[in-house]
Design a protein around this motif. Structure first.
Motif, short mmCIF file in Angstrom:
data_model
loop_
_atom_site.label_atom_id
_atom_site.label_comp_id
_atom_site.label_asym_id
_atom_site.label_seq_id
_atom_site.Cartn_x
_atom_site.Cartn_y
_atom_site.Cartn_z
N ASP A 9 8.84 -5.35 0.08
CA ASP A 9 8.48 -5.56 -1.44
C ASP A 9 8.20 -4.06 -1.86
O ASP A 9 8.40 -3.59 -2.79
N LEU A 10 7.14 -3.62 -1.08
CA LEU A 10 6.65 -2.17 -1.42
C LEU A 10 7.58 -1.26 -1.27
O LEU A 10 7.75 -0.19 -2.06
N ALA A 11 8.48 -1.39 -0.37
CA ALA A 11 9.52 -0.09 -0.26
C ALA A 11 10.58 -0.17 -1.36
O ALA A 11 10.76 0.83 -1.99
N ARG A 12 10.76 -1.31 -2.01
CA ARG A 12 11.56 -1.51 -3.02
C ARG A 12 10.84 -0.86 -4.35
O ARG A 12 11.52 -0.43 -5.20
N ALA A 13 9.57 -1.42 -4.56
CA ALA A 13 8.85 -0.82 -5.45
C ALA A 13 8.56 0.78 -5.49
O ALA A 13 8.59 1.18 -6.91
N SER A 14 8.49 1.10 -4.48
CA SER A 14 8.21 2.79 -4.49
C SER A 14 9.59 3.36 -4.15
O SER A 14 9.42 4.62 -4.34
N GLY A 15 10.70 2.89 -4.03
CA GLY A 15 11.93 3.60 -4.05
C GLY A 15 12.24 4.33 -2.73
O GLY A 15 12.89 5.16 -2.64
N VAL A 16 11.50 4.00 -1.63
CA VAL A 16 11.69 4.56 -0.38
C VAL A 16 12.10 3.27 0.71
O VAL A 16 12.39 2.21 0.24
N SER A 17 12.58 3.80 1.93
CA SER A 17 12.98 3.01 2.86
C SER A 17 11.72 2.22 3.55
O SER A 17 10.71 2.84 3.35
N VAL A 18 11.97 0.97 4.36
CA VAL A 18 10.83 0.41 4.95
C VAL A 18 10.42 1.19 6.08
O VAL A 18 9.11 1.35 6.25
N ALA A 19 11.20 2.11 6.57
CA ALA A 19 10.90 3.11 7.61
C ALA A 19 9.80 4.08 7.18
O ALA A 19 8.69 4.45 7.71
N THR A 20 10.18 4.58 5.92
CA THR A 20 9.12 5.49 5.29
C THR A 20 7.66 5.01 4.98
O THR A 20 6.83 5.28 5.24
N VAL A 21 7.70 3.65 4.50
CA VAL A 21 6.64 3.00 4.18
C VAL A 21 5.83 2.70 5.44
O VAL A 21 4.49 3.01 5.77
N ASP A 22 6.70 2.38 6.56
CA ASP A 22 6.13 2.45 7.98
C ASP A 22 5.12 3.44 8.35
O ASP A 22 4.15 3.64 8.96
N ARG A 23 6.03 4.90 8.04
CA ARG A 23 5.38 6.16 8.57
C ARG A 23 3.97 6.25 7.74
O ARG A 23 3.08 6.83 8.22
#
Length: 343
Positions: A9-23
């Motif tokens: 959900d966070l990746a979708r809301a911020s417009g980035v990939s799940v991998a980027t959110v993980d980083r």
């Protein structure tokens, strides 16, 4: 019960990939500051449980700067408020992690201020100073500039063309505004007094120029008397104001262009003239607010300290990161005007 936001959900809301959110969350690989901020803002918006952790890790990635500030009179309410706003602006900066070192000048002697500037600069990446326009200070600024250390002038400009930038009010407009109010509010034309802290304060000189030019252009029936120097001292201002009231029964107005407002107010309360002159002072605090309420002061021109400090801290960080001569030469802040009817 609402579903707890997930990393997807966070990746979708911020417009980035799940991998980027993980980083961003785990600092596995570097992420651009703008990207991390976008993820943090999205996390705050959707209520993601680790928003606080993201903010903490964003700050850990920021550079660390120690900034130095030299103000005047440490026992003055205005400079005490100024110091607190500077500390807050440094602590809340979004572009660096910082420490504010704040000193107060013990006197207006240029040699003493210069010595304090050197001492402060020795432990700071950049410094900002309230000081007189004097060759001794200019020499210090030149030396610091030669080694790539930015210096900003505050409230009153000095070392123009050498210092990194000036941050404060447009003092000529301040002086003209004070004159306008006296000319409009006085019962009839008469004598007008003007106090400056020192003729070495460029800001006070500009206020005097603006003040006198307005009367010359628009209110020639008023007589602006010889400028009085009060060294920004309350006791000097108090005694001089009492003398003015005693000797000039036709005193129509007075502007205290620098410090010393408390002394002027105490003198006016003591003398309690039958016809109170139009009196303009600077900076809103408990004394000036009460004097406005009691119709002792007609207008207070005040510096927006919070805005000034945020602007200054941003410019200092920019100068550190981008090198000398990359900040605007002058940054004027709009001044606040307080009247008996808006306090």
């Amino acid at each position: 019960m609402a579903k707890r936001p997930t990393i997807t959900d966070l990746a979708r809301a911020s417009g980035v990939s799940v991998a980027t959110v993980d980083r961003v969350l785990n600092r596995r690989l570097p992420v651009r500051q703008e990207t991390a901020r976008r993820v943090y803002e999205a996390a705050t918006e959707i209520g993601y449980h680790a928003a606080g952790l993201i903010k903490q890790r964003m700050r850990q990635e920021l550079p660390e700067y120690r900034l130095g500030f030299l103000l005047l009179r440490g026992n003055d309410v205005f400079y005490g408020d100024f110091a607190r706003e500077l500390e807050l602006a440094v602590a809340q900066s979004q572009r660096f992690r910082g420490t504010a070192t704040i000193d107060f000048a013990a006197s207006l002697a240029p040699d003493e201020i210069a010595a304090q500037m050197r001492k402060l600069a020795a432990k700071s990446r950049a410094i900002a100073v309230v000081g007189p326009d004097h060759p001794t200070l200019t020499a210090v600024v030149e030396a610091l500039k030669a080694r790539g250390q930015p210096v900003f002038s505050l409230l009153s400009d000095f070392a123009a063309g050498i210092r990194e930038g000036y941050v404060g009010l447009d003092n000529r407009k301040v002086g003209r505004s004070a004159a306008w109010m006296i000319a409009k509010a006085a019962r009839k034309p008469g004598k007008v007094a003007l106090f400056v802290g020192s003729h070495r304060f460029h800001g006070h000189e500009l206020r005097e120029i603006g003040f006198r030019s307005f009367f010359r252009e628009h209110a020639p029936d008023f007589t602006v008397m010889e400028t009085l120097v009060n060294l920004e001292a309350n006791d000097v201002t108090h005694d001089a104001m009492l003398d003015l009231l005693a000797r000039h029964r036709d005193l129509a107005g007075c502007y205290v262009a620098g410090g010393g407002m408390e002394g002027a107010v105490s003198a006016l309360r003591t003398a309690s003239p039958v016809e109170m002159p139009v009196v303009i002072c600077n900076e809103i605090n408990a004394v000036s607010r009460a004097a406005l309420a009691d119709n002792i002061l007609t207008m207070v021109i005040s510096t927006p300290l919070a805005v000034l400090c945020r602007e200054l801290v941003g410019l200092m960080a920019h100068a550190i990161e981008s090198g000398a001569a990359n900040a605007p030469g002058q940054t004027f802040l709009p001044f606040d005007i307080y009247l008996p009817e808006n306090i």
